[in-house]
Write a protein that holds these residues in place. Structure first.
Motif, PDB file in Angstrom:
ATOM      1  N   GLY A  65       0.816  -1.216   0.000  1.00  0.00           N
ATOM      2  CA  GLY A  65       0.000   0.000   0.000  1.00  0.00           C
ATOM      3  C   GLY A  65       0.847   1.263   0.000  1.00  0.00           C
ATOM      4  N   GLY A  66       1.898   1.259   0.824  1.00  0.00           N
ATOM      5  CA  GLY A  66       2.770   2.439   0.898  1.00  0.00           C
ATOM      6  C   GLY A  66       3.475   2.706  -0.427  1.00  0.00           C
ATOM      7  N   GLU A  67       3.907   1.598  -1.088  1.00  0.00           N
ATOM      8  CA  GLU A  67       4.572   1.761  -2.390  1.00  0.00           C
ATOM      9  C   GLU A  67       3.595   2.268  -3.441  1.00  0.00           C
ATOM     10  N   GLN A  68       2.354   1.765  -3.379  1.00  0.00           N
ATOM     11  CA  GLN A  68       1.347   2.240  -4.340  1.00  0.00           C
ATOM     12  C   GLN A  68       1.078   3.735  -4.144  1.00  0.00           C
ATOM     13  N   GLN A  69       1.051   4.154  -2.876  1.00  0.00           N
ATOM     14  CA  GLN A  69       0.796   5.584  -2.646  1.00  0.00           C
ATOM     15  C   GLN A  69       1.980   6.430  -3.106  1.00  0.00           C
ATOM     16  N   ARG A  70       3.195   5.909  -2.990  1.00  0.00           N
ATOM     17  CA  ARG A  70       4.356   6.634  -3.522  1.00  0.00           C
ATOM     18  C   ARG A  70       4.237   6.809  -5.038  1.00  0.00           C
ATOM     19  N   VAL A  71       3.784   5.738  -5.707  1.00  0.00           N
ATOM     20  CA  VAL A  71       3.595   5.827  -7.160  1.00  0.00           C
ATOM     21  C   VAL A  71       2.511   6.853  -7.484  1.00  0.00           C
ATOM     22  N   ALA A  72       1.447   6.867  -6.665  1.00  0.00           N
ATOM     23  CA  ALA A  72       0.376   7.847  -6.872  1.00  0.00           C
ATOM     24  C   ALA A  72       0.902   9.277  -6.696  1.00  0.00           C
ATOM     25  N   ILE A  73       1.822   9.462  -5.756  1.00  0.00           N
ATOM     26  CA  ILE A  73       2.433  10.792  -5.568  1.00  0.00           C
ATOM     27  C   ILE A  73       3.315  11.126  -6.770  1.00  0.00           C
ATOM     28  N   ASP A 107      -1.103   1.805   7.338  1.00  0.00           N
ATOM     29  CA  ASP A 107      -0.825   1.645   8.775  1.00  0.00           C
ATOM     30  C   ASP A 107       0.066   2.805   9.252  1.00  0.00           C
ATOM     31  N   PRO A 108       0.183   3.014  10.579  1.00  0.00           N
ATOM     32  CA  PRO A 108       0.910   4.188  11.090  1.00  0.00           C
ATOM     33  C   PRO A 108       2.343   4.314  10.579  1.00  0.00           C
ATOM     34  N   GLN A 109       3.091   3.217  10.539  1.00  0.00           N
ATOM     35  CA  GLN A 109       4.488   3.292  10.098  1.00  0.00           C
ATOM     36  C   GLN A 109       4.571   3.717   8.620  1.00  0.00           C
ATOM     37  N   THR A 110       3.714   3.109   7.782  1.00  0.00           N
ATOM     38  CA  THR A 110       3.712   3.439   6.356  1.00  0.00           C
ATOM     39  C   THR A 110       3.242   4.882   6.152  1.00  0.00           C
ATOM     40  N   SER A 111       2.295   5.316   6.973  1.00  0.00           N
ATOM     41  CA  SER A 111       1.815   6.703   6.890  1.00  0.00           C
ATOM     42  C   SER A 111       2.962   7.674   7.086  1.00  0.00           C
ATOM     43  N   VAL A 112       3.810   7.371   8.063  1.00  0.00           N
ATOM     44  CA  VAL A 112       4.959   8.241   8.336  1.00  0.00           C
ATOM     45  C   VAL A 112       5.899   8.248   7.127  1.00  0.00           C
ATOM     46  N   GLU A 113       6.115   7.086   6.514  1.00  0.00           N
ATOM     47  CA  GLU A 113       7.006   7.022   5.340  1.00  0.00           C
ATOM     48  C   GLU A 113       6.453   7.854   4.188  1.00  0.00           C
ATOM     49  N   VAL A 114       5.141   7.744   3.951  1.00  0.00           N
ATOM     50  CA  VAL A 114       4.521   8.522   2.870  1.00  0.00           C
ATOM     51  C   VAL A 114       4.576  10.017   3.200  1.00  0.00           C
ATOM     52  N   HIS A 117      -7.316  12.697   8.420  1.00  0.00           N
ATOM     53  CA  HIS A 117      -7.919  12.374   9.720  1.00  0.00           C
ATOM     54  C   HIS A 117      -6.826  12.061  10.731  1.00  0.00           C
ATOM     55  N   ASP A 118      -5.600  12.015  10.252  1.00  0.00           N
ATOM     56  CA  ASP A 118      -4.505  11.436  11.041  1.00  0.00           C
ATOM     57  C   ASP A 118      -3.828  12.504  11.909  1.00  0.00           C
ATOM     58  N   TYR A 119      -4.372  12.671  13.114  1.00  0.00           N
ATOM     59  CA  TYR A 119      -3.869  13.748  13.973  1.00  0.00           C
ATOM     60  C   TYR A 119      -2.450  13.491  14.467  1.00  0.00           C
ATOM     61  N   ALA A 120      -2.039  12.221  14.476  1.00  0.00           N
ATOM     62  CA  ALA A 120      -0.654  11.914  14.875  1.00  0.00           C
ATOM     63  C   ALA A 120       0.333  12.586  13.915  1.00  0.00           C
ATOM     64  N   LEU A 121      -0.030  12.616  12.633  1.00  0.00           N
ATOM     65  CA  LEU A 121       0.859  13.254  11.641  1.00  0.00           C
ATOM     66  C   LEU A 121       0.941  14.764  11.877  1.00  0.00           C
TER      67      LEU A 121
END
Length: 227
Positions: free
Chosen positions: A144-152, A173-180, A199-203
Motif C-alpha cells: 500500500g505504501g509503495e502504491q501511494q508513492r507511485v500515486a504521488i 498503517d501508522p508506520q507506512t503513513s509516516v514514510e509517505v 484524519h490522522d492527527y498523529a501526523l
C-alpha cells in the motif's frame, strides 16, 4: 493575489441545493504545506472537489493556479487538473499495468508525445519518491505504501503548481503513513505546494504546519500549540 496558488473570499460551497460550507476565506501561497482537517461529513471532500472542478463554486470569489473557479467552464477542467497534482486515498492506479505504464498513460493523456522526454520524466518522478527500481513491477505487486508513492509520483508528472492530497494515508498503517508523509515533506521542501486533507492527527503533531479545519459549515485556521 500575486503569490497565492489558492484564494477563496466569502466563498460558499453547495452540493446541489445543500449548503456545505459558507463564508470561506482561505489563501494558500507558493511553497506552503497546509492540512485540512475535520470530522467525516464536515465538508472536507466537498472543499477538495470544488478545487479540482468536480463541484462548481456558485458564491463568492475563488481562484486556483490562475483559474477563476466562479467562471470555470467544463472544457477548462482538464487544463486546470494538469496544473494540479491530485493524490487519492485509494491510489486509483491501473492494476493491469506496470508502474511505468501507469505513468506513461497519464503523460500521453495530457499531451506528451516525445518518448525520450516521457521516459526521463518518469525516472525523475520515481526518484523523487524513492521508487526508481520499481518501474517494471505491476501495481498489484506493490505494498500500500509503495502504491501511494507511485500515486504521488503520478501527481508530480506535469510539475503541478499545487498538490491536493485527499486522505493520502487513510488506507495505510501508522508506520507506512509516516514514510509517505516523509515523501510529501521532501517534495514540499523542493518547492511543491501541498494541501492535504487528513484524519490522522498523529501526523499533525509529528509534522506541524498551517492547519485549516472544517466544522459547523465553516473553514477556519487552527493555531497549533507548540510543545
Amino acid at each position: 493575489m500575486p503569490d497565492s496558488v489558492l484564494y477563496l473570499k466569502n466563498a460558499s460551497i453547495y452540493q446541489r441545493e445543500n449548503l456545505i460550507l459558507s463564508e470561506i476565506n482561505v489563501t494558500i501561497n507558493k511553497g506552503d504545506f497546509v492540512y485540512l482537517i475535520g470530522k467525516t461529513g464536515t465538508g472536507k471532500s466537498s472543499f477538495m472537489k470544488t478545487l479540482y472542478g468536480d463541484i462548481p463554486l456558485r458564491e463568492g470569489e475563488g481562484s486556483i493556479v490562475d483559474f477563476d473557479l466562479r467562471a470555470l467552464k467544463e472544457k477548462q477542467i482538464p487544463f486546470l487538473r494538469r496544473k494540479l497534482g491530485i493524490v487519492f486515498q485509494d491510489f486509483k492506479l491501473l492494476n493491469d499495468r506496470t508502474v511505468k505504464e501507469n505513468l506513461l498513460f497519464i503523460l500521453k493523456a495530457t499531451g506528451w508525445v516525445d518518448q525520450k522526454a516521457m521516459n526521463s520524466k518518469i525516472d525523475e518522478v520515481l526518484s523523487k519518491v524513492d521508487m526508481k527500481d520499481s518501474g517494471n513491477k505491476f501495481t498489484y505487486q506493490l505494498s500500500g505504501g509503495e502504491q501511494q508513492r507511485v500515486a504521488i509520483a503520478r501527481a508530480l508528472l506535469n510539475d503541478p503548481e499545487l498538490i491536493l492530497a485527499d486522505e493520502p494515508t487513510g488506507n495505510l498503517d501508522p508506520q507506512t503513513s509516516v514514510e509517505v508523509m516523509e515523501v510529501l515533506q521532501d517534495i514540499n521542501k523542493q518547492g511543491n505546494t501541498i494541501l492535504m486533507a487528513t484524519h490522522d492527527y498523529a501526523l499533525l503533531l509529528k509534522y506541524p504546519s498551517k492547519t485549516l479545519k472544517c466544522d459547523g459549515n465553516k473553514v477556519f485556521e487552527v493555531v497549533q500549540r507548540k510543545g
